[in-house]
Design a protein around this motif. Structure first.
Motif, PDB file in Angstrom:
ATOM      1  N   GLU B  18      22.198 -40.219  -1.052  1.00 11.18           N
ATOM      2  CA  GLU B  18      23.190 -39.204  -0.758  1.00 11.18           C
ATOM      3  C   GLU B  18      22.858 -37.956  -1.563  1.00 11.18           C
ATOM      4  OE1 GLU B  18      27.045 -40.809  -1.288  1.00 11.18           O
ATOM      5  OE2 GLU B  18      27.989 -39.272  -0.069  1.00 11.18           O
ATOM      6  N   THR B  19      22.844 -36.811  -0.886  1.00  8.05           N
ATOM      7  CA  THR B  19      22.686 -35.572  -1.650  1.00  8.05           C
ATOM      8  C   THR B  19      23.946 -34.745  -1.459  1.00  8.05           C
ATOM      9  OG1 THR B  19      21.775 -34.161   0.092  1.00  8.05           O
ATOM     10  CG2 THR B  19      20.218 -35.567  -1.074  1.00  8.05           C
ATOM     11  N   ARG B  20      24.300 -34.026  -2.522  1.00 10.91           N
ATOM     12  CA  ARG B  20      25.474 -33.152  -2.435  1.00 10.91           C
ATOM     13  C   ARG B  20      25.100 -31.751  -2.880  1.00 10.91           C
ATOM     14  NH1 ARG B  20      27.937 -37.369  -5.671  1.00 10.91           N
ATOM     15  NH2 ARG B  20      28.536 -39.001  -4.201  1.00 10.91           N
ATOM     16  N   LYS B  21      25.223 -30.825  -1.907  1.00 10.18           N
ATOM     17  CA  LYS B  21      24.969 -29.407  -2.188  1.00 10.18           C
ATOM     18  C   LYS B  21      23.690 -29.225  -3.006  1.00 10.18           C
ATOM     19  CE  LYS B  21      29.732 -28.031  -1.755  1.00 10.18           C
ATOM     20  NZ  LYS B  21      30.989 -28.337  -2.459  1.00 10.18           N
ATOM     21  N   LEU B  22      22.648 -29.859  -2.548  1.00  7.13           N
ATOM     22  CA  LEU B  22      21.376 -29.829  -3.265  1.00  7.13           C
ATOM     23  C   LEU B  22      20.669 -28.493  -3.040  1.00  7.13           C
ATOM     24  CD1 LEU B  22      19.087 -31.282  -4.818  1.00  7.13           C
ATOM     25  CD2 LEU B  22      18.350 -32.234  -2.615  1.00  7.13           C
ATOM     26  N   VAL B  23      20.415 -27.824  -4.146  1.00  4.27           N
ATOM     27  CA  VAL B  23      19.678 -26.565  -4.103  1.00  4.27           C
ATOM     28  C   VAL B  23      18.455 -26.747  -4.983  1.00  4.27           C
ATOM     29  CG1 VAL B  23      19.729 -24.082  -4.621  1.00  4.27           C
ATOM     30  CG2 VAL B  23      21.812 -25.235  -3.805  1.00  4.27           C
ATOM     31  N   TYR B  24      17.278 -26.420  -4.455  1.00  5.54           N
ATOM     32  CA  TYR B  24      16.077 -26.597  -5.269  1.00  5.54           C
ATOM     33  C   TYR B  24      15.107 -25.435  -5.091  1.00  5.54           C
ATOM     34  CZ  TYR B  24      11.678 -28.167  -7.118  1.00  5.54           C
ATOM     35  OH  TYR B  24      10.514 -28.213  -7.826  1.00  5.54           O
ATOM     36  N   THR B  25      14.584 -24.970  -6.216  1.00  3.92           N
ATOM     37  CA  THR B  25      13.589 -23.901  -6.207  1.00  3.92           C
ATOM     38  C   THR B  25      12.364 -24.363  -6.985  1.00  3.92           C
ATOM     39  OG1 THR B  25      15.452 -22.365  -6.334  1.00  3.92           O
ATOM     40  CG2 THR B  25      13.258 -21.423  -6.633  1.00  3.92           C
ATOM     41  N   TYR B  26      11.196 -24.325  -6.357  1.00  2.07           N
ATOM     42  CA  TYR B  26       9.950 -24.678  -7.059  1.00  2.07           C
ATOM     43  C   TYR B  26       9.731 -23.699  -8.196  1.00  2.07           C
ATOM     44  CZ  TYR B  26       8.399 -27.946  -3.410  1.00  2.07           C
ATOM     45  OH  TYR B  26       8.292 -29.011  -2.554  1.00  2.07           O
ATOM     46  N   SER B  27       9.092 -24.165  -9.261  1.00  3.35           N
ATOM     47  CA  SER B  27       8.887 -23.257 -10.376  1.00  3.35           C
ATOM     48  C   SER B  27       7.942 -22.147  -9.921  1.00  3.35           C
ATOM     49  CB  SER B  27       8.330 -24.006 -11.594  1.00  3.35           C
ATOM     50  OG  SER B  27       7.074 -24.528 -11.298  1.00  3.35           O
ATOM     51  N   GLY B  28       8.328 -20.937 -10.246  1.00  2.00           N
ATOM     52  CA  GLY B  28       7.524 -19.782  -9.851  1.00  2.00           C
ATOM     53  C   GLY B  28       7.854 -19.244  -8.463  1.00  2.00           C
ATOM     54  N   ALA B  29       8.615 -20.013  -7.666  1.00  2.00           N
ATOM     55  CA  ALA B  29       8.933 -19.538  -6.315  1.00  2.00           C
ATOM     56  C   ALA B  29      10.089 -18.545  -6.363  1.00  2.00           C
ATOM     57  CB  ALA B  29       9.289 -20.714  -5.417  1.00  2.00           C
ATOM     58  N   LYS B  30      10.082 -17.586  -5.425  1.00  2.00           N
ATOM     59  CA  LYS B  30      11.133 -16.585  -5.401  1.00  2.00           C
ATOM     60  C   LYS B  30      12.375 -17.109  -4.703  1.00  2.00           C
ATOM     61  CE  LYS B  30       7.835 -12.793  -5.271  1.00  2.00           C
ATOM     62  NZ  LYS B  30       6.830 -12.581  -4.229  1.00  2.00           N
ATOM     63  N   LYS B  31      12.099 -17.935  -3.659  1.00  2.00           N
ATOM     64  CA  LYS B  31      13.217 -18.399  -2.840  1.00  2.00           C
ATOM     65  C   LYS B  31      13.416 -19.901  -2.999  1.00  2.00           C
ATOM     66  CE  LYS B  31      12.614 -17.653   1.398  1.00  2.00           C
ATOM     67  NZ  LYS B  31      12.240 -17.296   2.758  1.00  2.00           N
ATOM     68  N   ALA B  32      14.646 -20.335  -2.845  1.00  2.00           N
ATOM     69  CA  ALA B  32      14.921 -21.767  -2.892  1.00  2.00           C
ATOM     70  C   ALA B  32      14.327 -22.441  -1.647  1.00  2.00           C
ATOM     71  CB  ALA B  32      16.428 -22.007  -2.944  1.00  2.00           C
ATOM     72  N   ALA B  33      13.749 -23.626  -1.837  1.00  2.00           N
ATOM     73  CA  ALA B  33      13.206 -24.381  -0.699  1.00  2.00           C
ATOM     74  C   ALA B  33      14.311 -25.212  -0.050  1.00  2.00           C
ATOM     75  CB  ALA B  33      12.056 -25.269  -1.150  1.00  2.00           C
ATOM     76  N   LEU B  34      15.297 -25.615  -0.849  1.00  2.00           N
ATOM     77  CA  LEU B  34      16.470 -26.313  -0.315  1.00  2.00           C
ATOM     78  C   LEU B  34      17.701 -25.499  -0.694  1.00  2.00           C
ATOM     79  CD1 LEU B  34      15.589 -29.997  -1.313  1.00  2.00           C
ATOM     80  CD2 LEU B  34      15.210 -28.875   0.894  1.00  2.00           C
ATOM     81  N   LYS B  35      18.535 -25.210   0.303  1.00  2.00           N
ATOM     82  CA  LYS B  35      19.653 -24.291   0.060  1.00  2.00           C
ATOM     83  C   LYS B  35      20.992 -24.950   0.369  1.00  2.00           C
ATOM     84  CE  LYS B  35      16.613 -20.577   1.604  1.00  2.00           C
ATOM     85  NZ  LYS B  35      16.260 -19.755   2.758  1.00  2.00           N
ATOM     86  N   GLY B  36      21.302 -25.992  -0.392  1.00  2.00           N
ATOM     87  CA  GLY B  36      22.600 -26.617  -0.177  1.00  2.00           C
ATOM     88  C   GLY B  36      22.525 -27.734   0.851  1.00  2.00           C
ATOM     89  N   VAL B  37      21.738 -28.751   0.555  1.00  2.00           N
ATOM     90  CA  VAL B  37      21.595 -29.871   1.489  1.00  2.00           C
ATOM     91  C   VAL B  37      22.556 -30.991   1.099  1.00  2.00           C
ATOM     92  CG1 VAL B  37      20.031 -31.684   2.296  1.00  2.00           C
ATOM     93  CG2 VAL B  37      19.195 -29.336   2.041  1.00  2.00           C
ATOM     94  N   SER B  38      23.439 -31.337   2.029  1.00  2.00           N
ATOM     95  CA  SER B  38      24.326 -32.477   1.835  1.00  2.00           C
ATOM     96  C   SER B  38      24.048 -33.442   2.967  1.00  2.00           C
ATOM     97  CB  SER B  38      25.788 -32.038   1.879  1.00  2.00           C
ATOM     98  OG  SER B  38      26.046 -31.128   0.826  1.00  2.00           O
ATOM     99  N   VAL B  39      23.480 -34.584   2.624  1.00  2.00           N
ATOM    100  CA  VAL B  39      23.086 -35.519   3.672  1.00  2.00           C
ATOM    101  C   VAL B  39      23.277 -36.939   3.153  1.00  2.00           C
ATOM    102  CG1 VAL B  39      20.625 -35.644   3.077  1.00  2.00           C
ATOM    103  CG2 VAL B  39      21.318 -35.875   5.450  1.00  2.00           C
TER     104      VAL B  39
END
Ligand SMILES: Nc1ncnc2c1ncn2[C@@H]1O[C@H](COP(=O)(O)OP(=O)(O)O)[C@@H](O)[C@H]1O
Ligand SMILES: Nc1ncnc2c1ncn2[C@@H]1O[C@H](COP(=O)(O)OP(=O)(O)O)[C@@H](O)[C@H]1O
Ligand SMILES: [Mg+2]
Ligand SMILES: [Mg+2]
Lengths: 273, 295
Positions: B18-39
């Motif tokens: 289960e994920t809740r409001k998962l936001v993830y940004t790779y180190s050094g990346a400008k933009k988040a790769a995951l923007k609030g995933v709830s699944v």
């Protein structure tokens, strides 16, 4: 024109990958080479740009045997996009990657800039201009490899499994793009086992198995032939399967296109009612 | 159609991941790769995860087995819970007992001198006793149908065989969840079908939860209980296959809707209604036969 005459190829390991291939690819032809993993498709097309030289027999491109030309000479006319983009990418940014071959071929800087812009746009990777290709996902890297070949506008474009790792929309874009390239009289050779991709593009199809050619013909003829399809470890397009799952209704069943299938079905329903 | 479905936080849920409001940004990346995933992935289901390339599928899978954040670093917000434990509080080794990831390119996963050694490798790392290890390796080879390859060097095998070895490596760890990231993209259709059948068997016989990242929906759809579609770092569709494939949104995002479903839609646009939404060609033939007989 590419002429292949009784081509045999054996890898140093002793694997006999090609066993007597005879084939002519005319200028402007659109050819899909299909068949099971290990059938010899990649080995065959690597002969078209001189990356591999025949063990026996000959590959002649526009009258010149590949034995008598360097890979660099052949490459100007025959662009090759590898199955695994990692074998092709080595620059630090996407932009440099796409410009690399253009520089080698001696294009002027302004032309290079225009062509790089054009290619990045075309493959929808402009936003990664300054990014390292190795930071990108597999599908994105594949598009970088494609862009770098298309940028120098070779006469013949060979794409080895271009749809691998591509999503549906990119595949559709790529398909339209290939069809368009071909309409501009370029020779396009696609190695693929993506049956739906071929069904939608309608090229000539060549099936390979065990280092030999098993069949050649238009996509509809080949892909609806259950026996041939099974022999080459592929499957018929979904639409063909749906129609062949129906009893004999006196309708045409060698269909590979969803719109053609629906109009046949709608006609049938109209007649019935 | 459940879009952006609410998370059930009940204790009695069958959720294995289960994920809740998962936001993830790779180190050094400008933009988040995951923007609030709830699944929510339920125990025992086969889930297809699909969506445009670059939308974050692989990244989400890395969150499920702890490669994110433990290996990739970067910035993570929200929660990932696997088998009741927060991923951030677990080590990659602990997580490996629950979640196994089969990489897209099996070559990157296989390096030992024989298939048997490759399959044993993960178990050695977990310090599984030798007797138990031999048993598990044999079992994994048998389940994936490659017993006869056990002495062979993996790099000499065909793509389809390598893919089975990669699955066996993960299977030997007896995970609750097996994630396969585009496992068949290098395989011809018959080879791909065989892999899907192996996966399906593992699910049906052993109850292993399967997360399958796939674009090849024509071949994979018939096995799915649940489809999750992502776009630009978000989950945009989440539900049972028929509903997802038949939704307008799936087509707009450019999901490769099975031709059986497309046929249904085009017939409908022309006034012919089939009694259900087909996902496979067999289903489509059957439903077509109904209307053809009716007239
Ligand atoms: N570099 C190589 N060295 C030795 N054998 C190879 C090499 N590349 C391919 N082969 C073998 O040659 C045969 C044909 O391979 P390939 O042309 O890659 O097939 P395809 O592209 O149709 O999958 C296979 O048996 C394969 O294992
Ligand atoms: N190791 C990485 N470092 C930085 N950015 C990455 C890395 N891997 C993927 N990304 C970026 O994260 C986004 C999602 O990628 P990914 O999860 O691989 O997508 P998908 O698997 O859906 O194709 C993309 O924009 C990609 O460029
Ligand atoms: Mg190949
Ligand atoms: Mg991915």
């Amino acid at each position: 024109m590419i002429e292949v005459r009784d081509l045999h190829f054996t890898y140093p390991t002793g694997v006999e990958a090609l066993r007597g291939i005879n084939l002519t690819v005319r200028d402007g032809e659109f050819l899909a080479i299909m068949g099971q993993n290990g059938a010899g498709k990649t080995t065959l097309v690597k002969h078209f740009n001189g990356l591999l030289k025949p063990t026996a027999g000959e590959v002649v491109i526009d009258g010149v045997s590949t034995r008598d030309a360097s890979v660099a000479q052949i490459a100007r006319n025959v662009g090759f996009v590898f199955q695994n983009p990692d074998h092709q990418l080595f620059c630090e940014t996407v932009e440099e990657e796409v410009a690399f071959a253009l520089r080698n071929f001696g294009f002027k800087e302004t032309a290079i800039k225009n062509r790089v812009d054009w290619a990045l746009n075309l493959l929808d990777i402009k936003r990664y201009r300054e990014t390292s290709p190795f930071m990108l996902s597999g599908g994105e890297r594949k598009r970088v490899a494609l862009a770098s070949v298309l940028a120098w506008d070779p006469k013949v474009v060979i794409l080895d499994e271009p749809t691998i790792g591509q999503d549906h929309r990119q595949k559709e874009k790529l398909r339209q793009f290939i069809v368009q390239l071909n309409a501009q009289k370029k020779t396009v050779i696609v190695v693929t086992h993506d049956v739906e991709f071929v069904a939608e593009s309608n090229p000539q199809v060549m099936l390979m198995s065990g280092g030999e050619i098993v069949a050649e013909g238009d996509a509809r003829e080949i892909l609806t032939d259950q026996k041939l399809v099974a022999q080459a470890s592929i499957v018929s397009p979904e639409i063909t399967q749906i129609l062949s799952g129906l009893p004999d209704l006196g309708i045409q069943k060698n269909v590979i296109d969803v719109h053609e299938a629906t109009s046949i079905l709608l006609d049938l329903l109209e007649v019935a009612s | 159609m459940i879009e952006g479905s609410p998370i059930t936080v009940a204790n009695e849920t069958l959720a294995i991941i289960e994920t809740r409001k998962l936001v993830y940004t790779y180190s050094g990346a400008k933009k988040a790769a995951l923007k609030g995933v709830s699944v929510t992935i339920e125990s025992g289901e086969i889930v297809i995860l699909t969506g445009p390339s670059g939308c974050g599928k692989t990244t989400l899978c890395r969150c499920f087995n702890g490669l994110i954040p433990h290996f990739y670093g970067g910035k993570i917000e929200g929660e990932v819970v696997v088998a009741g434990h927060k991923v951030v509080d677990q080590t990659i080794y602990e997580l490996a007992r629950h979640v196994g990831l089969v990489f897209q390119n099996p070559e990157n996963q296989l390096f030992a001198l024989s298939v048997e050694k490759d399959v044993a490798f993960g178990l050695e790392n977990l310090a599984v006793p030798r007797d138990e290890m031999i048993k598990r390796v044999d079992w994994a080879l048998q389940m994936t149908g490659i017993e006869d390859l056990s002495e062979r060097p993996p790099h000499e095998l065909s793509g389809g065989q390598q893919q089975r070895v990669a699955i066996a490596c993960v299977l030997a760890m007896q995970p609750d969840v097996m994630i396969l990231d585009e496992p068949t993209s290098f395989l011809d259709p018959v080879g791909a079908q065989k892999i899907f059948e192996v996966i399906n068997e593992l699910n049906k016989e052993l109850g292993i939860t399967i997360i399958l990242v796939e674009h090849r929906l024509d071949l994979a759809s018939k096995y799915a209980d649940h489809v999750v579609v992502m776009d630009e770092g978000k989950v945009v569709l989440d539900g049972e296959p028929r509903g997802v494939f038949n939704s307008e949104k799936a087509r707009l995002i450019g999901v490769g809707v099975p031709k059986a479903t497309r046929l249904y839609q085009i017939l409908r646009e022309n006034g012919t209604h089939l009694s259900g939404v087909p996902v496979t060609s067999e289903e489509a033939s059957k439903l077509l036969l109904e209307v053809l007989k009716r007239d």
